[in-house]
Design a protein around this motif. Structure first.
Motif, PDB file in Angstrom:
ATOM      1  N   GLU A   7      43.346  75.667   5.253  1.00 40.15           N
ATOM      2  CA  GLU A   7      43.763  74.408   4.927  1.00 40.15           C
ATOM      3  C   GLU A   7      44.346  73.854   3.400  1.00 40.15           C
ATOM      4  OE1 GLU A   7      44.527  70.243   5.947  1.00 40.15           O
ATOM      5  OE2 GLU A   7      43.979  71.974   7.242  1.00 40.15           O
ATOM      6  N   GLN A  11      47.927  72.863   2.684  1.00 40.55           N
ATOM      7  CA  GLN A  11      47.957  70.536   1.868  1.00 40.55           C
ATOM      8  C   GLN A  11      49.034  71.185   0.231  1.00 40.55           C
ATOM      9  OE1 GLN A  11      46.844  67.960   2.179  1.00 40.55           O
ATOM     10  NE2 GLN A  11      46.332  68.716   4.101  1.00 40.55           N
ATOM     11  N   ARG A  14      52.215  70.929   1.314  1.00 41.83           N
ATOM     12  CA  ARG A  14      52.614  69.727   1.274  1.00 41.83           C
ATOM     13  C   ARG A  14      53.072  69.280   0.033  1.00 41.83           C
ATOM     14  NH1 ARG A  14      48.697  66.584   4.890  1.00 41.83           N
ATOM     15  NH2 ARG A  14      50.478  65.125   4.616  1.00 41.83           N
ATOM     16  N   ARG A  15      51.996  69.094  -0.208  1.00 45.06           N
ATOM     17  CA  ARG A  15      52.268  68.733  -1.846  1.00 45.06           C
ATOM     18  C   ARG A  15      53.295  69.068  -2.695  1.00 45.06           C
ATOM     19  NH1 ARG A  15      46.975  69.863  -3.208  1.00 45.06           N
ATOM     20  NH2 ARG A  15      47.457  71.756  -4.194  1.00 45.06           N
TER      21      ARG A  15
END
Length: 99
Positions: A7, A11, A14-15
């Motif tokens: 996860e 993330q 994505r960031r």
């Protein structure tokens, strides 16, 4: 624990993608602003160049020390009388009450 690391990696990806897109958008906006500024400056310079050319054209009629005698002679040879009136119909009346 593996799920948490997966996860976090998702993330982070994505960031990083969001940051990359924001940076790309910032660069694009900066480039557009520079192009817009360049176009405005070019238009400004063209306008100023046009004004300079107009002033150079008008300067041909200026009275200078070199042509002062010729201009004085011209004025003496062609006197002008600006003492006249215009009636309601638009006709020029050269004779006034005093003359």
């Amino acid at each position: 624990m593996a799920w948490n690391e997966a996860e976090n990696a998702r993330q982070r990806a994505r960031r990083e993608e969001r940051i990359r897109k924001e940076e790309e958008e910032r660069r694009r906006q900066k480039l557009e602003a520079e192009e817009s500024k360049a176009r405005l400056m070019e238009a400004f310079l063209k306008e100023k160049e046009k004004e300079v050319l107009q002033l150079q054209e008008e300067a041909k009629n200026f009275i200078t020390p070199e042509n002062l005698d010729a201009r004085i002679e011209e004025c003496l040879d062609n006197p002008r009388n600006y003492n006249f009136a215009i009636d309601k119909e638009g006709r020029i009346v050269k004779r006034t009450v005093l003359s």
